[in-house]
Design a protein around this motif. Structure first.
Motif, PDB file in Angstrom:
ATOM      1  N   GLU A   1       0.831  -1.207   0.000  1.00  0.00           N
ATOM      2  CA  GLU A   1       0.000   0.000   0.000  1.00  0.00           C
ATOM      3  C   GLU A   1       0.866   1.258   0.000  1.00  0.00           C
ATOM      4  O   GLU A   1       0.566   2.222  -0.707  1.00  0.00           O
TER       5      GLU A   1
ATOM      6  N   ARG B   1       0.701   4.088  -2.844  1.00  0.00           N
ATOM      7  CA  ARG B   1       0.434   5.482  -2.457  1.00  0.00           C
ATOM      8  C   ARG B   1       1.532   6.389  -3.015  1.00  0.00           C
ATOM      9  O   ARG B   1       1.272   7.501  -3.458  1.00  0.00           O
TER      10      ARG B   1
ATOM     11  N   THR C   1     -10.334   9.961  -4.530  1.00  0.00           N
ATOM     12  CA  THR C   1     -11.392   9.720  -3.544  1.00  0.00           C
ATOM     13  C   THR C   1     -10.759   9.779  -2.166  1.00  0.00           C
ATOM     14  O   THR C   1      -9.675   9.241  -1.951  1.00  0.00           O
TER      15      THR C   1
ATOM     16  N   THR D   1     -15.259  12.239  -4.040  1.00  0.00           N
ATOM     17  CA  THR D   1     -14.326  12.083  -5.152  1.00  0.00           C
ATOM     18  C   THR D   1     -14.230  13.402  -5.886  1.00  0.00           C
ATOM     19  O   THR D   1     -15.251  14.010  -6.221  1.00  0.00           O
TER      20      THR D   1
ATOM     21  N   THR E   1      -8.489   7.338  -0.299  1.00  0.00           N
ATOM     22  CA  THR E   1      -8.877   5.932  -0.381  1.00  0.00           C
ATOM     23  C   THR E   1      -8.685   5.348  -1.777  1.00  0.00           C
ATOM     24  O   THR E   1      -8.605   4.134  -1.923  1.00  0.00           O
ATOM     25  N   ALA E   2      -8.636   6.212  -2.803  1.00  0.00           N
ATOM     26  CA  ALA E   2      -8.478   5.697  -4.166  1.00  0.00           C
ATOM     27  C   ALA E   2      -7.912   6.787  -5.071  1.00  0.00           C
ATOM     28  O   ALA E   2      -8.126   7.983  -4.847  1.00  0.00           O
TER      29      ALA E   2
ATOM     30  N   TRP F   1      -7.342   7.254  -9.444  1.00  0.00           N
ATOM     31  CA  TRP F   1      -7.681   6.649 -10.735  1.00  0.00           C
ATOM     32  C   TRP F   1      -7.309   7.609 -11.850  1.00  0.00           C
ATOM     33  O   TRP F   1      -7.674   8.781 -11.815  1.00  0.00           O
TER      34      TRP F   1
ATOM     35  N   GLY G   1      -5.654   2.386 -11.693  1.00  0.00           N
ATOM     36  CA  GLY G   1      -6.455   2.623 -10.505  1.00  0.00           C
ATOM     37  C   GLY G   1      -5.801   2.002  -9.295  1.00  0.00           C
ATOM     38  O   GLY G   1      -5.296   0.881  -9.357  1.00  0.00           O
TER      39      GLY G   1
ATOM     40  N   ARG H   1      -6.292   1.472  -4.944  1.00  0.00           N
ATOM     41  CA  ARG H   1      -7.137   1.572  -3.749  1.00  0.00           C
ATOM     42  C   ARG H   1      -6.242   1.430  -2.524  1.00  0.00           C
ATOM     43  O   ARG H   1      -5.286   0.651  -2.537  1.00  0.00           O
TER      44      ARG H   1
ATOM     45  N   GLU I   1      -9.716   3.224   3.990  1.00  0.00           N
ATOM     46  CA  GLU I   1     -11.143   2.936   3.890  1.00  0.00           C
ATOM     47  C   GLU I   1     -11.742   2.498   5.215  1.00  0.00           C
ATOM     48  O   GLU I   1     -12.954   2.403   5.343  1.00  0.00           O
TER      49      GLU I   1
END
Length: 176
Positions: free
Chosen positions: A19, A23, A47, A70, A110-111, A113, A120, A122, A127
């Protein structure tokens, strides 16, 4: 794998490392766009959790998006900055014609894209449920007044939501 094969629990935090690496990809893309603009047809959907400490958005957006929101970084945004030392990003956007600067902690994202290249990402740790406030009544900020222009945006639409393509509003180069 057979039913007798048991999943081994890792003693190394691979999920967290993965993660963090993803990120980093999102942050580099945001930094690049902030410094050089968006190349070609790239654009970003970001988001984030609006209920996380450190998120600063206008009160009418907080009312409309109490948990998650978002934003689209494409044609009309300004002052996109990533501040790694203070762990947040900022971006200027207009909502209903009213300009606003959003402050988003990196950990609240959280996301990410980029639909142009179908990348994309996540971020499951963001979350999770929001962090509990120590004493919400003591630490709650005074809400900002909602501008008159934004009142129409607060109203809930009737019927199902519609998706509108932005292609109809894009300027097309003149043909020779």
């Amino acid at each position: 794998m057979t039913e007798d094969t048991k999943q081994v629990e890792s003693l190394l935090p691979y999920d967290r490392w993965t993660e963090e690496a993803m990120r980093e990809v999102a942050l580099r893309a945001l930094e690049h766009a902030g410094e050089h603009g968006l190349p070609g047809e790239h654009h970003f959907y970001v988001t984030f959790r609006t209920d996380r400490p450190g998120v600063a958005i206008p009160s009418h957006l907080k009312v409309r998006y109490p948990e998650e929101m978002t934003i689209v970084l494409q044609h009309q945004f300004w002052d996109l900055k990533v501040n790694r030392e203070k762990d947040f990003i900022t971006a200027g956007l207009s909502f209903g014609g009213v300009p606003a600067t959003l402050v988003i902690p990196i950990s609240a994202i959280t996301a990410f894209w980029d639909p142009y290249v179908r990348v994309g990402l996540r971020f499951p740790s963001a979350e999770a449920e929001p962090l509990e406030a120590v004493n919400e009544s003591d630490s709650a900020p005074t809400p900002l007044p909602v501008p008159a222009e934004a009142e129409a945006e607060r109203a809930e639409p009737e019927g199902p939501a519609q998706v509108v393509s932005l292609d109809a509003f894009r300027r097309r180069p003149a043909r020779d």
